[in-house]
Design a protein around this motif. Structure first.
Motif, PDB file in Angstrom:
ATOM      1  N   ALA A  18       1.019  -1.520  -0.242  1.00  0.00           N
ATOM      2  CA  ALA A  18       0.205   0.101  -0.101  1.00  0.00           C
ATOM      3  C   ALA A  18       0.815   1.409  -0.192  1.00  0.00           C
ATOM      4  CB  ALA A  18      -1.007   0.107   1.201  1.00  0.00           C
ATOM      5  N   THR A  19       0.244   1.918  -0.793  1.00  0.00           N
ATOM      6  CA  THR A  19       1.235   3.830  -0.810  1.00  0.00           C
ATOM      7  C   THR A  19       0.023   4.712  -0.782  1.00  0.00           C
ATOM      8  OG1 THR A  19       0.576   3.600  -3.298  1.00  0.00           O
ATOM      9  CG2 THR A  19       2.710   2.400  -2.469  1.00  0.00           C
ATOM     10  N   GLY A  20       1.466   5.784   0.128  1.00  0.00           N
ATOM     11  CA  GLY A  20       0.372   6.875   0.096  1.00  0.00           C
ATOM     12  C   GLY A  20       1.236   8.025   0.544  1.00  0.00           C
ATOM     13  N   ARG A  21       1.107   9.208   0.732  1.00  0.00           N
ATOM     14  CA  ARG A  21       2.002  10.480   1.129  1.00  0.00           C
ATOM     15  C   ARG A  21       2.065  10.321   2.770  1.00  0.00           C
ATOM     16  NH1 ARG A  21      -0.538  15.161  -1.650  1.00  0.00           N
ATOM     17  NH2 ARG A  21      -1.853  14.070  -0.462  1.00  0.00           N
ATOM     18  N   SER A  22       1.130   9.604   3.042  1.00  0.00           N
ATOM     19  CA  SER A  22       1.134   9.766   5.248  1.00  0.00           C
ATOM     20  C   SER A  22       1.404   8.513   4.684  1.00  0.00           C
ATOM     21  CB  SER A  22      -0.196   9.834   5.453  1.00  0.00           C
ATOM     22  OG  SER A  22      -0.561   9.993   6.398  1.00  0.00           O
ATOM     23  N   ARG A  23       2.602   8.124   6.106  1.00  0.00           N
ATOM     24  CA  ARG A  23       3.344   7.425   6.862  1.00  0.00           C
ATOM     25  C   ARG A  23       1.575   6.837   7.975  1.00  0.00           C
ATOM     26  NH1 ARG A  23       7.085   3.470   8.204  1.00  0.00           N
ATOM     27  NH2 ARG A  23       8.678   4.898   6.321  1.00  0.00           N
ATOM     28  N   ALA A  24       1.645   7.758   8.814  1.00  0.00           N
ATOM     29  CA  ALA A  24       0.046   7.382   9.877  1.00  0.00           C
ATOM     30  C   ALA A  24      -0.686   6.703   9.398  1.00  0.00           C
ATOM     31  CB  ALA A  24       0.567   8.638  10.233  1.00  0.00           C
ATOM     32  N   THR A  25      -1.309   7.279   8.001  1.00  0.00           N
ATOM     33  CA  THR A  25      -2.451   6.659   7.793  1.00  0.00           C
ATOM     34  C   THR A  25      -2.467   5.632   7.005  1.00  0.00           C
ATOM     35  OG1 THR A  25      -3.032   9.028   6.510  1.00  0.00           O
ATOM     36  CG2 THR A  25      -4.470   7.493   6.131  1.00  0.00           C
ATOM     37  N   LEU A  26      -0.538   5.193   6.298  1.00  0.00           N
ATOM     38  CA  LEU A  26      -0.748   4.040   5.826  1.00  0.00           C
ATOM     39  C   LEU A  26      -0.709   2.896   6.942  1.00  0.00           C
ATOM     40  CD1 LEU A  26       1.735   4.789   3.501  1.00  0.00           C
ATOM     41  CD2 LEU A  26      -0.267   3.879   2.861  1.00  0.00           C
ATOM     42  N   GLU A  27      -0.156   3.377   8.197  1.00  0.00           N
ATOM     43  CA  GLU A  27       0.141   2.706   9.053  1.00  0.00           C
ATOM     44  C   GLU A  27      -1.722   2.057   9.749  1.00  0.00           C
ATOM     45  OE1 GLU A  27       4.253   3.350  10.099  1.00  0.00           O
ATOM     46  OE2 GLU A  27       2.688   4.280  11.024  1.00  0.00           O
ATOM     47  N   ALA A  28      -1.960   2.883   9.745  1.00  0.00           N
ATOM     48  CA  ALA A  28      -3.650   2.827  10.536  1.00  0.00           C
ATOM     49  C   ALA A  28      -4.460   1.762   9.423  1.00  0.00           C
ATOM     50  CB  ALA A  28      -4.592   4.288  10.236  1.00  0.00           C
ATOM     51  N   LEU A  29      -4.390   2.128   8.211  1.00  0.00           N
ATOM     52  CA  LEU A  29      -4.724   1.312   6.942  1.00  0.00           C
ATOM     53  C   LEU A  29      -3.732  -0.460   7.680  1.00  0.00           C
ATOM     54  CD1 LEU A  29      -6.631   0.296   4.210  1.00  0.00           C
ATOM     55  CD2 LEU A  29      -4.052   0.754   3.270  1.00  0.00           C
ATOM     56  N   GLN A  30      -2.462  -0.691   7.537  1.00  0.00           N
ATOM     57  CA  GLN A  30      -2.056  -1.816   7.950  1.00  0.00           C
ATOM     58  C   GLN A  30      -3.008  -1.920   8.458  1.00  0.00           C
ATOM     59  OE1 GLN A  30       2.349  -0.898   8.584  1.00  0.00           O
ATOM     60  NE2 GLN A  30       2.547  -3.469   7.468  1.00  0.00           N
ATOM     61  N   ARG A  31      -2.982  -1.491  10.341  1.00  0.00           N
ATOM     62  CA  ARG A  31      -3.512  -2.519  11.367  1.00  0.00           C
ATOM     63  C   ARG A  31      -4.796  -2.939  10.851  1.00  0.00           C
ATOM     64  NH1 ARG A  31      -1.002   1.985  13.882  1.00  0.00           N
ATOM     65  NH2 ARG A  31      -2.738   3.393  13.077  1.00  0.00           N
ATOM     66  N   GLN A  32      -5.366  -2.108  10.323  1.00  0.00           N
ATOM     67  CA  GLN A  32      -6.633  -3.366   9.704  1.00  0.00           C
ATOM     68  C   GLN A  32      -7.063  -4.732   9.545  1.00  0.00           C
ATOM     69  OE1 GLN A  32      -9.196  -1.217   6.758  1.00  0.00           O
ATOM     70  NE2 GLN A  32      -8.971   0.485   7.945  1.00  0.00           N
ATOM     71  N   PHE A  33      -5.461  -5.491   9.046  1.00  0.00           N
ATOM     72  CA  PHE A  33      -5.730  -6.609   8.645  1.00  0.00           C
ATOM     73  C   PHE A  33      -4.311  -7.283   9.272  1.00  0.00           C
ATOM     74  CE2 PHE A  33      -6.073  -3.354   5.658  1.00  0.00           C
ATOM     75  CZ  PHE A  33      -7.750  -3.865   4.754  1.00  0.00           C
ATOM     76  N   PRO A  34      -4.482  -9.045   9.284  1.00  0.00           N
ATOM     77  CA  PRO A  34      -3.494  -9.345  10.085  1.00  0.00           C
ATOM     78  C   PRO A  34      -2.382  -8.979   9.724  1.00  0.00           C
ATOM     79  CG  PRO A  34      -5.610 -10.715   8.810  1.00  0.00           C
ATOM     80  CD  PRO A  34      -5.246  -9.542   8.663  1.00  0.00           C
ATOM     81  N   PRO A  35      -1.085  -9.096  10.865  1.00  0.00           N
ATOM     82  CA  PRO A  35       0.115  -9.172  10.457  1.00  0.00           C
ATOM     83  C   PRO A  35       0.434  -9.514   8.764  1.00  0.00           C
ATOM     84  CG  PRO A  35      -0.071  -9.890  12.623  1.00  0.00           C
ATOM     85  CD  PRO A  35      -1.543  -9.667  11.641  1.00  0.00           C
TER      86      PRO A  35
END
Ligand SMILES: NC(=O)c1ccc[n+]([C@@H]2O[C@H](COP(=O)([O-])OP(=O)(O)OC[C@H]3O[C@@H](n4cnc5c(N)ncnc54)[C@H](OP(=O)(O)O)[C@@H]3O)[C@@H](O)[C@H]2O)c1
Length: 379
Positions: A220-237
């Motif tokens: 997943a890509t985007g400019r905001s690391r914080a937003t990307l990490e929030a997205l990442q937390r929705q899914f299994p590691p």
């Protein structure tokens, strides 16, 4: 024709006379079912964040006179045309917006409740037949755009084997359907690695959800690391890796392929990102024989190296919307519980409004033009 016996003669609807004119709440006749159509009592319709720009004409999306907008609706069939074979009165349905004329589905294509597209034939086709969208108490849609939903499974209580969704939660389906259309155009397979770029928008965030549900590994890509990490937390590691875009094409390319060969790239770049560097990095990150699917609606030309396409034997295609088979598959995925709606799936209905509160609804929708957020009209 099969019909609920006590249908009223009139109903409330939000209507716009022409682009630039205000949206007005009016009383209109309840439509009747014609051959090839059914009438649906609207239970929930999305207050799309971009709809005010469609209505005031600034989005530049043509629509016919006396247009009732609303491209995403969930409702109950109250009358069917004489040629309905499966749809039954009382059935819960998703009304899906991509309408193609039966005599030439590959020529005129309109988006019900949104736009007639840029072909004058589309404007006539929509104006003559389908100008009544989802922001009405009752609407009429082509039979083939109404997809039966298993209400007991989707909305029933978990104690009884249901998934416990509200009808408004089901409004996420049409957004996920667009994403599935792109991922199926890529022929994405379980275990493959796909870049979704960017990946934290309304449609692109849905694409990450759907790609994970299809069994893919997502970058997943985007400019905001914080937003990307929030997205990442929705899914299994391990299912979603994130790469903040820095604008340094070579560094971003290396970052995108750090977890291994990249099989596919789904592009959902919004017009606000015209000139962004991420398409170059994403193409460069693809393995030999990799596939790319372009879904972003931008006016600028695509910048990609001929040498790269040739020597890496890349396949690039565009995709507008989806196929009917994608809609059936999406519904199966959600009914199976593989693709989650609701908070558990990273989605939320942030507000529910009556048609009388249209200004309030659209203002909240504009504040929530984010992945997974929906504002609903509940007539
Ligand atoms: N082909 C089709 O059938 C179809 C159907 C529906 C929609 N679309 C199109 O799909 C595209 C995506 O829709 P969407 O609703 O997901 O859009 P969106 O919500 O506006 O997209 C926002 C995303 O774009 C990123 N972004 C914004 N400005 C950027 C910039 N300057 N550089 C890099 N990234 C930037 C944001 O990330 P950050 O702000 O965190 O960086 C965020 O991830 C649109 O062009 C839409 O028209 C196509």
């Amino acid at each position: 024709m099969p019909s609920t016996p006590d249908l009223p003669a009139s109903m409330k609807a939000l209507i716009v006379e022409a682009p630039g004119q205000p949206l007005q709440l009016k009383t209109l006749p309840v439509p009747s079912a014609t051959p090839g159509s059914c009438v649906v009592k609207v239970l929930a319709a999305e207050a799309g964040h971009d709809m005010p720009h469609v209505i005031d004409g600034t989005a530049g999306f043509p629509f016919p006179p006396n247009f009732v907008p609303g491209p995403h609706a969930i409702g109950r069939v109250v009358a069917t045309g004489p040629d309905a074979t499966t749809l039954k009165v009382g059935q819960l349905v998703m009304v899906e917006a991509f309408i193609r004329p039966r005599d030439d589905p590959n020529d005129v294509q309109i988006l019900w409740g949104l736009t007639a597209g840029f072909d004058p034939a589309g404007l006539k086709f929509m104006g003559d037949n389908w100008s009544l969208g989802g922001l009405a108490e009752y609407t009429r849609a082509p039979l083939e755009n109404c997809y039966p939903l298993d209400e007991k499974r989707l909305c029933g209580p978990p104690a009884e084997g249901g998934l416990g969704y509200s009808v408004e939660d089901l409004l996420h389906l049409p957004t996920q359907l667009v994403a599935l259309g792109g991922l199926r155009a890529l022929d994405l397979k379980p275990g493959e690695r796909v870049i979704v770029a960017p990946s934290t928008g309304v449609f692109s965030g849905a694409a990450v959800q759907v790609a994970v549900a299809l069994g893919a590994q997502v970058v997943a890509t985007g400019r905001s690391r914080a937003t990307l990490e929030a997205l990442q937390r929705q899914f299994p590691p391990g299912r979603v890796q994130v790469v903040p875009i820095t604008g340094d094409v070579a560094a971003d390319t290396a970052a995108l392929k750090q977890w291994g060969p990249v099989d596919a790239y789904l592009d959902l770049t919004p017009p606000t990102a015209a000139g962004a560097t991420h398409p170059r990095s994403c193409f460069a990150a693809l393995r030999k024989y990799g596939r790319a699917c372009m879904m972003g609606v931008l006016r600028d030309d695509l910048a990609v190296s001929h040498l790269l396409l040739t020597f890496n034997s890349l396949t690039v295609r565009g995709q507008f919307m989806y196929e009917r088979a994608d809609a059936w598959l999406l519904i199966k995925m959600v009914e199976a519980g593989v693709l989650r709606l609701g908070k558990e799936g990273g989605n939320e209905v942030v507000g529910r409004f009556k048609f009388e509160q249209a200004d309030e609804a659209f203002a909240l929708a504009q504040k929530n033009a984010k992945m997974g957020k929906i504002v609903a009209f509940v007539p």
